[in-house]
Design an enzyme around this catalytic site. Sequence first.
Site, PDB file in Angstrom:
ATOM      1  CD  GLU A 169      -0.853  -5.589   6.300  1.00  9.37           C
ATOM      2  OE1 GLU A 169      -0.518  -6.110   5.221  1.00  9.37           O
ATOM      3  OE2 GLU A 169      -1.172  -4.378   6.408  1.00  9.37           O
TER       4      GLU A 169
ATOM      5  CG  HIS B 297      -3.282  -3.655   3.521  1.00  4.73           C
ATOM      6  ND1 HIS B 297      -2.343  -2.972   4.259  1.00  4.73           N
ATOM      7  CD2 HIS B 297      -3.969  -2.716   2.833  1.00  4.73           C
ATOM      8  CE1 HIS B 297      -2.452  -1.676   4.005  1.00  4.73           C
ATOM      9  NE2 HIS B 297      -3.434  -1.482   3.147  1.00  4.73           N
TER      10      HIS B 297
ATOM     11  CB  CYS C 147      -0.961  -0.041   1.196  1.00  2.00           C
ATOM     12  SG  CYS C 147      -2.358   1.055   1.013  1.00  2.00           S
TER      13      CYS C 147
END
Lengths: 232, 731
Positions: free
Chosen positions: A205, A203, A86
Amino acid sequence: MRFGIVMFPGSNCEQDCLHVLRDVLNQDAEYVWHQSSDVSGFDCLVLPGGFSYGDYLRTGAIARFSPVMKAVEKFAIGGGLVIGICNGFQILLEAGLLPGAMMRNVGLKFICRFVDIRVETVNTPWTRSCAGGGVLEIPIAHNEGNYQVPAGTLEEMKRRGQIVFRYCSPEGSAHPDFNPNGSIENIAGICNQEGNVLGMMPHPERASELELGSTDGLVIWRSILAHCGARA
Amino acid sequence: MAELYEELGLTSEEYQEIKRILGREPNKVELGMYSVMWSEHCSYKSSKVMLSKLPTEGERVVVGPGENAGVVDIGGGFAAVFKMESHNHPSAVEPFQGAATGVGGIVRDIFTMGARPIALIDPLRFGSLENPKTRYLFEGVVSGIASYGNCLGIPTVGGELYFEEAYEENPLVNVLCVGVLPISRLTKGKAAVPGSVGVLIGSSTGRDGIGGVSVLASQEFDETSQEKRPSVQVGDPFTEKLEIEACLEMLEKGLLLGLQDLGGAGLTCATCETAERGGCGMDVFVSKVPLRESDMEPVEIMMSESQERMFAICRKEDLEPVLKICEKWGLDATPVARVTEGDNLRCFLDDEVTAEVPASSLASGPTYLRKEQKPEYRDRVNSFNPLELPVPSNLRDVFTKILASPNISSKKWVYEQYDHMVRLNTVVLPGSDAAVLRIKETEKGIALSCDCNGRYCYLDPYRGTQIALAESARNVASSGASPVAITNCLNFGNPEKPEIFWQFARAVEGLTDGLRELEIPVVSGNVSFYNESFGEAIYPTPIVGMLGIIDNIERRLEAGFKKDGELIVLLGQTLAELGGSEYLKIVHGKVAGVPPRLNWSAEKSLIRLLLSASSSGIISSAHDLSEGGLSVSLAEACILGKMGAEVELTGELKAHLELFSESQSRALVSIKPERLDELEKIALEERVPARVIGKTGGRKILLKGLFEVDIEEATYLYENSLEQMVAGGHR
């Protein structure tokens, strides 16, 4: 494996990356302050999401001048693994470590939601464990993810296998209907020519634990671990 | 001085009182300080008599009202800090910055207590979407919240949103923030050690926002309101993000004795409140305050509401490390005050004393018991009987219209503009009954829900407020969490009008009685008065923010159906209640009648049943019934679960009542057939009516003998209506 998570003023996903690498994947991970000029001893550097320096100017435009970026550049040129997620992707573009530029989303609005992305190549350290390509369900959260690159460069990138992820339907069709932000040819993630530097808008994560709705992001982390011969 | 105090918003009685306290005429600086601290916004002068009735104690309460935010013990050595605030008038004047700085303000209140802010929730009210002005305000407010919250990296995990003519010129922008902290890090906004130093951290001080609390927040709106734009501040979320990190680092290292944010009334408020809480005085050196403009007067420096400023109190010997941490984060930090013995707040311009007043007299302010009178509209609207109206022949049409109405349809267009996932705690995403966040260090989770039906409160403020409370508790329980404490934001018109104060008084009584029934406290809150434009007040809108705790996050529930072939059970009793309903508004264009009854013993039984069924893992999903009744609850459970359902309405009421009545204390659950016995047993014990009305599965929402709607059609209407209505304005 030892991960360094680069922290700029205004980063806001560094704790999330640390949590996943340490608590979910049991790896060594620590923060690297933006004023540090030493990134030795790390196997992989993560540039996390956020709003570095507030991103009041063009996203990532100030962060690229942080002292740490010189070290990151050196690390990347030496073949070190660097992933920008990002805002981290935006910084890598500004720093010239990846080709192209980022524009505002076509709808001119911030978008946060789960999207599907198609793995375009398994021949990178970041995707080698994505057996047979496939579709990953991973969230995006950005205002500027409209990736653009000149046609000539794009053709070269395609030829060299630098297009890593494309936005797609759950079944894997990269039709413009499934493009959330207007990025050229639905591109969601790219790597450099050597493959050691990856930039992606989604993302991973945020999709690394079942409780959060998807574990599809794990395959990216596991690919890196496999590439480095480490154990999850 | 006579013209000056009026211009500053003080009354002549208040001016006399200030003279009595000081034993002399106040000077310009002192008068300015009193005017902001004694504003309705800061002093709660019209509301505090009523607010004192609210229950504020409980075994989980660590800090109740009076501090920057309430603190509740959630077990395992952790506490949740939460509070709700309004930024209505700034947002009406400048929607983007008004809403953005509203987020900034409430977040500061939370990390001031030593907590890491982990979630935001935004209840919003606007006028009709048909009006282009509404669309401008709505889009501006949503992007303002998004820009600030997203940059801070605090997820906005929920909210509520209504469009109603009563909010046409005066939208409501309320913001709730919750934070979590290890109890050992709890910090208070007090200056209790004489000789310690007050450090101003963050942005420099400018002329922006002077009189925000007195001129903007504590007066009605009229044709001059747009001229108040300069009273709205401009937000800088990046600086606030750095402040969060720097302050938490200082607190973690035990360097601070007290911490206070600068919000309404700026430095005046921060210094006098910390001094008053600590039982000390304070010397403030205004010439040391870093300024944006060099020629600012002391009174402007003391009143400025420039954003992103913090006031930290530390021991002299800790000043060095405090300044170091601020430097690391790139923040300006300047010692500007010294804590003294006694009670006096003194302002120095170089060596000259420019103001000297008792700190407590600023912080406490006057108290008024306002006159109240029942408004004349009450009997008229209440005597209306919606059951006498003709019933439309095509119920499918009513169903799809309600599903697509902006108050019912999905708020996806809004929450997708908010980062609702950052921090990796959002285990129930927006769109369900309550937002659920895990607390990573434990197995626990917290659930949050904000609720208020302004129509009900307009028709009956006492009952309407009780329903807001009951619904928030029911929402949290439907997610599997026990309701433990509330915050609130009480939005009303001008309290100097007896009819408005009557509404306020009934609402607070309703809340007080309801909290006693649920045996939970209010730990923080905010009152926003003067929500009127051109003499017309908004609907009374007392928004309740409920905090719930789930001991085991694995037991959380969502509203959407989970699996094909499960039984759908309606819990609770449906009565013929259409007063103030969405049906009445959509079909007949009316807001009238009496709101649904609320029977606390039935409500508490339902909550106990939901908690016991979720903690034992009997039920697969749960969704409360509220606006739109069974029809909406069923449609949402299908749409969120991406599956159809076959339902037969076997109750005694006519079909339109079964579908659209908004009777309280009801929920819709889905359950595996083999576990029905267990559910029925608990329901019997709790005396909650439980009726199997159908089963999940298929691609249709099928109401036997009435109508059917394809799940794709229902989903399209539900998920796209709001966006289409907003986009309508751009054509």
